[in-house]
Design a protein around this motif. Structure first.
Motif, PDB file in Angstrom:
ATOM      1  N   SER A  65       0.865  -1.182   0.000  1.00  0.00           N
ATOM      2  CA  SER A  65       0.000   0.000   0.000  1.00  0.00           C
ATOM      3  C   SER A  65       0.900   1.230   0.000  1.00  0.00           C
ATOM      4  O   SER A  65       2.061   1.163   0.400  1.00  0.00           O
ATOM      5  CB  SER A  65      -0.945   0.008   1.201  1.00  0.00           C
ATOM      6  OG  SER A  65      -0.237   0.068   2.399  1.00  0.00           O
ATOM      7  N   ALA A 101       6.125   4.882   0.899  1.00  0.00           N
ATOM      8  CA  ALA A 101       5.786   6.298   0.803  1.00  0.00           C
ATOM      9  C   ALA A 101       6.584   6.893  -0.351  1.00  0.00           C
ATOM     10  O   ALA A 101       7.729   6.483  -0.609  1.00  0.00           O
ATOM     11  CB  ALA A 101       6.105   7.035   2.095  1.00  0.00           C
ATOM     12  N   GLU A 107       1.375   5.207   1.183  1.00  0.00           N
ATOM     13  CA  GLU A 107       0.961   6.290   2.075  1.00  0.00           C
ATOM     14  C   GLU A 107       1.037   7.599   1.310  1.00  0.00           C
ATOM     15  O   GLU A 107       2.015   7.869   0.618  1.00  0.00           O
ATOM     16  CB  GLU A 107       1.881   6.377   3.292  1.00  0.00           C
ATOM     17  CG  GLU A 107       1.689   5.275   4.293  1.00  0.00           C
ATOM     18  CD  GLU A 107       0.401   5.413   5.081  1.00  0.00           C
ATOM     19  OE1 GLU A 107       0.069   6.543   5.481  1.00  0.00           O
ATOM     20  OE2 GLU A 107      -0.266   4.392   5.270  1.00  0.00           O
ATOM     21  N   GLN A 120       5.520  -0.060   9.264  1.00  0.00           N
ATOM     22  CA  GLN A 120       4.641   0.521  10.270  1.00  0.00           C
ATOM     23  C   GLN A 120       3.912  -0.604  10.975  1.00  0.00           C
ATOM     24  O   GLN A 120       3.544  -1.596  10.340  1.00  0.00           O
ATOM     25  CB  GLN A 120       3.632   1.456   9.606  1.00  0.00           C
ATOM     26  CG  GLN A 120       4.281   2.600   8.878  1.00  0.00           C
ATOM     27  CD  GLN A 120       3.267   3.418   8.097  1.00  0.00           C
ATOM     28  OE1 GLN A 120       2.095   3.110   8.039  1.00  0.00           O
ATOM     29  NE2 GLN A 120       3.737   4.484   7.485  1.00  0.00           N
ATOM     30  N   ARG A 162       1.064  -2.703  12.086  1.00  0.00           N
ATOM     31  CA  ARG A 162      -0.273  -2.920  11.539  1.00  0.00           C
ATOM     32  C   ARG A 162      -0.887  -4.125  12.248  1.00  0.00           C
ATOM     33  O   ARG A 162      -0.167  -4.965  12.766  1.00  0.00           O
ATOM     34  CB  ARG A 162      -0.216  -3.233  10.043  1.00  0.00           C
ATOM     35  CG  ARG A 162       0.326  -2.118   9.190  1.00  0.00           C
ATOM     36  CD  ARG A 162      -0.810  -1.174   8.836  1.00  0.00           C
ATOM     37  NE  ARG A 162      -0.406  -0.283   7.776  1.00  0.00           N
ATOM     38  CZ  ARG A 162      -0.629   1.006   7.801  1.00  0.00           C
ATOM     39  NH1 ARG A 162      -1.224   1.556   8.811  1.00  0.00           N
ATOM     40  NH2 ARG A 162      -0.255   1.759   6.802  1.00  0.00           N
ATOM     41  N   VAL A 184       4.421  -1.034   3.779  1.00  0.00           N
ATOM     42  CA  VAL A 184       3.839   0.245   3.356  1.00  0.00           C
ATOM     43  C   VAL A 184       4.959   1.073   2.754  1.00  0.00           C
ATOM     44  O   VAL A 184       6.034   1.201   3.338  1.00  0.00           O
ATOM     45  CB  VAL A 184       3.210   0.987   4.554  1.00  0.00           C
ATOM     46  CG1 VAL A 184       2.720   2.358   4.139  1.00  0.00           C
ATOM     47  CG2 VAL A 184       2.081   0.152   5.152  1.00  0.00           C
TER      48      VAL A 184
END
Length: 80
Positions: free
Chosen positions: A45, A75, A47, A63, A65, A73
């Motif tokens: 995913s 970014a 961010e 992170q 989860r 995750v």
């Protein structure tokens, strides 16, 4: 395989899903396939906002989860 955690977005899709930690309306989630600089592709995913040029570098940000969120995750990298 060791990895620097840096790669680029191959494909992405924004979806709305029900939150798992509270009741309420749908929340946005960006899912993606990221090609790591070392070669492997990972499902993940993203961010924040995906840039209009999605090949911009991304960096993994591990992170905490819930157990069911087993994907790393990423970014969008601002420094590259």
């Amino acid at each position: 395989m060791p990895s620097s955690g840096v790669g680029s977005i191959v494909s992405w899709r924004a979806i709305d899903r029900a939150p798992t930690d509270r009741r309420g309306g749908l929340v946005p989630l960006t899912i993606a396939i990221v090609e790591l600089d070392e070669g492997p592709w990972v499902y993940t995913s993203i961010e924040g906002r995906v840039p209009s040029l999605p090949r911009r570098p991304v960096r993994v940000q591990f992170q905490p989860r819930p157990w069911h969120g087993r994907f790393p995750v990423f970014a969008v990298s601002a420094d590259q």
